[in-house]
Design a protein around this motif. Structure first.
Motif, PDB file in Angstrom:
ATOM      1  N   LEU A 514      42.723 -16.630  33.239  1.00  0.00           N
ATOM      2  CA  LEU A 514      42.214 -16.982  34.571  1.00  0.00           C
ATOM      3  C   LEU A 514      41.372 -18.113  34.221  1.00  0.00           C
ATOM      4  N   THR A 515      40.906 -18.427  32.952  1.00  0.00           N
ATOM      5  CA  THR A 515      40.087 -19.523  32.854  1.00  0.00           C
ATOM      6  C   THR A 515      40.815 -20.765  32.897  1.00  0.00           C
ATOM      7  N   ASP A 516      42.094 -20.800  33.075  1.00  0.00           N
ATOM      8  CA  ASP A 516      42.860 -21.909  33.357  1.00  0.00           C
ATOM      9  C   ASP A 516      42.760 -22.352  34.882  1.00  0.00           C
ATOM     10  N   ILE A 517      42.510 -21.238  35.709  1.00  0.00           N
ATOM     11  CA  ILE A 517      42.442 -21.497  37.040  1.00  0.00           C
ATOM     12  C   ILE A 517      40.796 -21.671  37.361  1.00  0.00           C
ATOM     13  N   ARG A 518      39.893 -21.127  36.581  1.00  0.00           N
ATOM     14  CA  ARG A 518      38.283 -21.051  36.826  1.00  0.00           C
ATOM     15  C   ARG A 518      37.886 -22.022  35.598  1.00  0.00           C
ATOM     16  N   LYS A 519      38.186 -23.201  35.278  1.00  0.00           N
ATOM     17  CA  LYS A 519      37.851 -23.783  34.083  1.00  0.00           C
ATOM     18  C   LYS A 519      36.318 -23.694  33.736  1.00  0.00           C
ATOM     19  N   ASP A 520      35.618 -23.506  34.772  1.00  0.00           N
ATOM     20  CA  ASP A 520      33.981 -23.323  34.876  1.00  0.00           C
ATOM     21  C   ASP A 520      33.828 -22.124  33.870  1.00  0.00           C
ATOM     22  N   TRP A 521      34.457 -21.273  33.736  1.00  0.00           N
ATOM     23  CA  TRP A 521      34.257 -19.870  33.119  1.00  0.00           C
ATOM     24  C   TRP A 521      34.909 -19.956  31.637  1.00  0.00           C
ATOM     25  N   TYR A 522      35.545 -20.966  31.076  1.00  0.00           N
ATOM     26  CA  TYR A 522      36.240 -20.830  29.831  1.00  0.00           C
ATOM     27  C   TYR A 522      35.286 -20.738  28.651  1.00  0.00           C
ATOM     28  N   GLU A 523      34.220 -21.376  28.551  1.00  0.00           N
ATOM     29  CA  GLU A 523      33.500 -21.176  27.410  1.00  0.00           C
ATOM     30  C   GLU A 523      32.572 -19.966  27.737  1.00  0.00           C
ATOM     31  N   LYS A 524      32.274 -19.503  29.016  1.00  0.00           N
ATOM     32  CA  LYS A 524      31.444 -18.294  29.137  1.00  0.00           C
ATOM     33  C   LYS A 524      32.248 -17.078  28.435  1.00  0.00           C
ATOM     34  N   VAL A 525      33.550 -17.121  28.835  1.00  0.00           N
ATOM     35  CA  VAL A 525      34.454 -16.134  28.413  1.00  0.00           C
ATOM     36  C   VAL A 525      34.509 -16.058  26.885  1.00  0.00           C
ATOM     37  N   LEU A 526      34.604 -17.190  26.187  1.00  0.00           N
ATOM     38  CA  LEU A 526      34.766 -17.125  24.716  1.00  0.00           C
ATOM     39  C   LEU A 526      33.515 -16.684  24.262  1.00  0.00           C
ATOM     40  N   GLU A 527      32.268 -16.867  24.765  1.00  0.00           N
ATOM     41  CA  GLU A 527      31.027 -16.365  24.351  1.00  0.00           C
ATOM     42  C   GLU A 527      30.883 -14.835  24.505  1.00  0.00           C
ATOM     43  N   ILE A 528      31.537 -14.430  25.567  1.00  0.00           N
ATOM     44  CA  ILE A 528      31.242 -12.936  25.917  1.00  0.00           C
ATOM     45  C   ILE A 528      32.323 -12.144  24.643  1.00  0.00           C
ATOM     46  N   ASN A 529      33.431 -12.981  24.319  1.00  0.00           N
ATOM     47  CA  ASN A 529      34.226 -12.239  23.556  1.00  0.00           C
ATOM     48  C   ASN A 529      34.259 -12.674  22.053  1.00  0.00           C
ATOM     49  N   LYS A 530      33.078 -13.343  21.472  1.00  0.00           N
ATOM     50  CA  LYS A 530      33.156 -14.007  20.394  1.00  0.00           C
ATOM     51  C   LYS A 530      32.961 -13.108  19.267  1.00  0.00           C
ATOM     52  N   GLY A 531      32.660 -11.675  19.506  1.00  0.00           N
ATOM     53  CA  GLY A 531      32.629 -10.778  18.360  1.00  0.00           C
ATOM     54  C   GLY A 531      33.984  -9.872  18.185  1.00  0.00           C
ATOM     55  N   LYS A 532      35.043 -10.500  18.977  1.00  0.00           N
ATOM     56  CA  LYS A 532      36.373  -9.945  19.047  1.00  0.00           C
ATOM     57  C   LYS A 532      37.539 -10.811  18.545  1.00  0.00           C
ATOM     58  N   LEU A 533      37.203 -12.065  18.817  1.00  0.00           N
ATOM     59  CA  LEU A 533      38.328 -13.174  18.711  1.00  0.00           C
ATOM     60  C   LEU A 533      38.807 -13.289  17.213  1.00  0.00           C
ATOM     61  N   SER A 534      38.200 -13.131  16.351  1.00  0.00           N
ATOM     62  CA  SER A 534      38.632 -13.476  14.745  1.00  0.00           C
ATOM     63  C   SER A 534      39.641 -12.327  14.416  1.00  0.00           C
ATOM     64  N   GLY A 535      39.804 -11.181  15.140  1.00  0.00           N
ATOM     65  CA  GLY A 535      40.822 -10.064  14.714  1.00  0.00           C
ATOM     66  C   GLY A 535      41.716  -9.856  15.899  1.00  0.00           C
ATOM     67  N   ASN A 536      41.761 -10.592  16.881  1.00  0.00           N
ATOM     68  CA  ASN A 536      42.785 -10.262  18.124  1.00  0.00           C
ATOM     69  C   ASN A 536      43.702 -11.335  18.391  1.00  0.00           C
ATOM     70  N   LEU A 537      44.738 -11.180  17.952  1.00  0.00           N
ATOM     71  CA  LEU A 537      45.902 -12.339  18.110  1.00  0.00           C
ATOM     72  C   LEU A 537      46.128 -12.452  19.661  1.00  0.00           C
ATOM     73  N   PRO A 538      46.454 -11.459  20.251  1.00  0.00           N
ATOM     74  CA  PRO A 538      46.380 -11.891  22.019  1.00  0.00           C
ATOM     75  C   PRO A 538      45.358 -12.644  22.664  1.00  0.00           C
ATOM     76  N   MET A 539      44.062 -12.490  22.210  1.00  0.00           N
ATOM     77  CA  MET A 539      42.909 -13.059  22.634  1.00  0.00           C
ATOM     78  C   MET A 539      42.866 -14.418  22.101  1.00  0.00           C
ATOM     79  N   ILE A 540      43.332 -14.873  20.740  1.00  0.00           N
ATOM     80  CA  ILE A 540      43.115 -16.018  20.268  1.00  0.00           C
ATOM     81  C   ILE A 540      44.410 -16.736  21.059  1.00  0.00           C
ATOM     82  N   GLY A 541      45.405 -16.138  21.116  1.00  0.00           N
ATOM     83  CA  GLY A 541      46.672 -16.789  22.043  1.00  0.00           C
ATOM     84  C   GLY A 541      46.306 -17.238  23.201  1.00  0.00           C
TER      85      GLY A 541
END
Length: 638
Positions: A514-541
């Motif tokens: 949904l950050t494709d629709i609300r681009k103002d939240w793209y970096e905020k969401v990445l910051e929220i999920n930063k502890g999970k990204l390196s091991g989560n293929l769906p999130m990185i995708g």
């Protein structure tokens, strides 16, 4: 014998004595008793005739489909000793699942230079029979094929190494993401290495249970790999998706690779992906099957919209005989998806309005939960796109109609709420019959709804969904993810209430889109999920997908070969006020490189000095500051 059995049961001797001892003058009683006896005897005869038939009736016998025979040589083999070829050239021997073969010479750059032999073949034991009456012994060990010299002395003994499309990919223990800019080699290499080698992501050869292909690791990872192909057009990703699709179809319950268990309410071993656990003797499933159809039909759609690869051999091989070429594989996928709609999903369609209903063994009960109904719509949308490409308009129209009826039913039952920031937000309950307050949608099921609405929005087939898409994104970012409790958790329901078991401290991968629709939240969401990204293929995708859509890509792109045949002219309309356009190029959809960077306002580029390859591929990327926007694939053929 039946007559005597009845008489025994009725104590015939006593009855007969009573009848004949009655006074001749008591005609009424006599007639009554005779009538009663006759009725009893007639009923008895009828009972006997029915019960005998019932005892003879046997339960239906279901015959499990036979698994196809394993073809040991199927695949592409590269000869090891090619001293008769020029430096860097390769000899490829390809055995297809339709029992045709071809031997080719390829250049060091991967272009086919010459077809040496074609024909048909079959294997029996350790013998290889060619259609030219040449019979060879063969042996395969550790993906190495040894073919003995021909008996007539016309050919020598040869050794080949099996070609695997993932050869050369290095294992990766963690995923990589740089939040801004274009996709990087490090990001894509890490995704490939994790996709191929992570133990949880291996392609299964056994049946999967508990909605594994719907919303668990396998299903979500398959969806992420499909997204990666659409944003890179690198066939490595497509072939991984094909392996997943093959496995999902072959190991479902009613197929040769499935367990062939009985579905409790149908009494049949239906072709479904069980929603129940592996320890259940009888399985179950409903319209959530549409989520699996969506991933398979999405793969088929990407193939069908890329005609230049239709006749190419699928690099992932054809283990289950679903089709040697990409187009045949896509057609098989679509046919099997259609069959699942016809034989399973239609059981849940309300005949009046095409709305999906929950049902018992005998009847439709009530409208099914919104997340499930929309999952079915997800699959049907991709299937409609495939049929439209193939010119099957009646099927496409049918699926569009079912999707439209369910979307309109959902929208009519939803309502809006104004957030504290003043945005209009979408609200809905778990199902049409659920309480609007008590059962306001929870975050888990809301993520499934969000994924489908986003996919349908991307399809462009139902334009009225655009406004709903924006309202849904507002709900997640202006009501849910903008607030936390003392434990760092988000509300568990879309109305902002802290309730239920889905009060997460992260943003689910489907919501990340949904950050494709609300681009103002793209970096905020990445910051929220930063502890999970390196091991989560769906999130990185999802993150990489949204990264390629930060700004609009060039539009109205045209590309053509000039008369000389070695120059490609490309033109476009710029969608950004400044910045540049980066031009990416490939001749085979396996290897891409950046060949130029020009001002976006130039609106044209000439690619000169190309070799004589008949097909050239391009992507145009708008780059402005740290933001990028990728165009669809551009294919130019002579």
């Amino acid at each position: 014998e039946s007559y005597l059995e009845i008489y025994d049961k009725l104590n015939e001797n006593i009855l007969i004595m009573k009848i004949f001892s009655i006074s001749l003058f008591d005609r009424v009683n006599c007639k009554t008793m005779c009538f009663n006896l006759g009725a009893i005897l007639l009923g008895g005869f009828l009972l006997c005739s029915c019960s005998d038939d019932e005892k003879m009736e046997e339960p239906p016998v279901f015959v499990k489909p036979v698994a196809p025979a394993v073809n040991p040589v199927d695949g592409i083999w590269i000869e090891e000793d090619t001293d008769d070829l020029e430096n860097g050239q390769e000899r490829h021997l390809t055995f297809n699942s339709d029992f045709t073969y071809r031997q080719d010479i390829y250049s060091a750059g991967g272009d086919r230079l010459q077809i040496e032999h074609t024909g048909s073949y079959e294997t029996k034991g350790d013998l290889l029979y060619y259609n030219n009456d040449d019979v060879r012994k063969f042996k395969i060990e550790n993906d190495r094929l040894q073919i003995a010299a021909s008996s007539n002395g016309k050919d020598k003994e040869r050794f080949y190494k099996r070609y695997n499309y993932d050869d050369g990919i290095k294992a990766a223990s963690r995923l990589v993401l740089s939040a801004k800019g274009m996709l990087t080699k490090e990001e894509l290499d890490a995704f490939k290495g994790y996709m191929i080698y992570n133990s949880a992501l291996q392609v299964p050869v056994t049946p999967q249970y508990d909605n594994a292909w719907v919303f668990r690791t396998l299903g979500k990872s398959m969806g992420a790999c499909t997204r990666l192909f659409e944003l890179t057009y690198d066939l490595t990703f497509l072939n991984r998706v094909i392996e997943y699709a093959d496995a999902a179809l072959y190991t479902r319950n009613g197929q040769p690779g499935g367990d062939f268990r009985i579905v409790g309410w149908t009494g049949e071993p239906n072709d479904i992906w069980p929603s129940t656990g592996a320890d259940e003797e009888k399985i179950d499933g409903a319209v959530e099957q549409g989520a699996v159809l969506a991933r398979i039909a999405y793969c088929a759609r990407l193939i069908l919209q890329t005609p230049s690869i239709w006749d190419q051999r699928v690099a992932a091989n054809d283990r289950y005989y679903y089709g040697t070429t990409y187009k045949k594989r896509a057609e098989t996928y679509l046919r099997m998806c259609d069959e699942i709609y016809d034989t399973w999903l239609t059981r849940f369609v309300h005949p009046g309005d095409q709305v999906f209903y929950r049902r018992s063994s005998t009847a439709l009960i009530e409208p099914i939960a919104w997340n499930q109904a929309l999952m079915a719509c997800d699959g049907l949308t991709y299937m409609a796109q495939c049929h439209e490409i193939l010119g099957n308009t009646s099927r496409a129209d049918l699926y569009d109609r079912v999707v439209r009826d369910n979307l309109e039913f959902f929208i009519k039952d939803s309502w809006t709420k104004t957030s504290e920031s003043g945005t209009t937000c979408l609200q809905w309950r778990y199902s049409k019959v659920a309480d609007k307050v008590k059962h306001a949608e929870d975050l888990n099921h809301a993520s499934l709804v969000a994924n489908v609405i986003y996919n349908i929005y991307l399809s462009g087939r139902h334009p009225y969904i655009d406004e709903i898409m924006e309202q849904l994104a507002n709900t997640m970012f202006d009501i849910v993810f903008c607030t936390r409790d003392g434990q760092g958790r988000f509300p568990g329901r879309i109305n902002g209430v802290y309730e239920g078991k889905y009060m997460d401290n992260y943003v689910r991968d489907d919501h990340m889109q949904l950050t494709d629709i609300r681009k103002d939240w793209y970096e905020k969401v990445l910051e929220i999920n930063k502890g999970k990204l390196s091991g989560n293929l769906p999130m990185i995708g999802r993150a990489l997908w949204c990264k390629t859509r930060r700004i609009s890509a060039p539009e109205d792109i045209t590309a053509r070969f000039e008369t000389r045949g070695q120059e490609v002219s490309i033109s476009w309309r710029s969608t950004v006020s400044g910045g540049n356009v980066r031009i990416l190029h490939s001749t085979d959809l396996w290897n891409w490189k950046e060949i130029a960077e020009v001002s976006a306002s130039a609106n044209s580029y000439k690619d000169t000095g190309r070799d004589d390859t008949k097909t050239q591929y391009y992507r145009l990327v708008s780059v402005e500051g740290d933001e990028a926007g990728y165009s669809p694939l551009i294919c130019v053929s002579k």
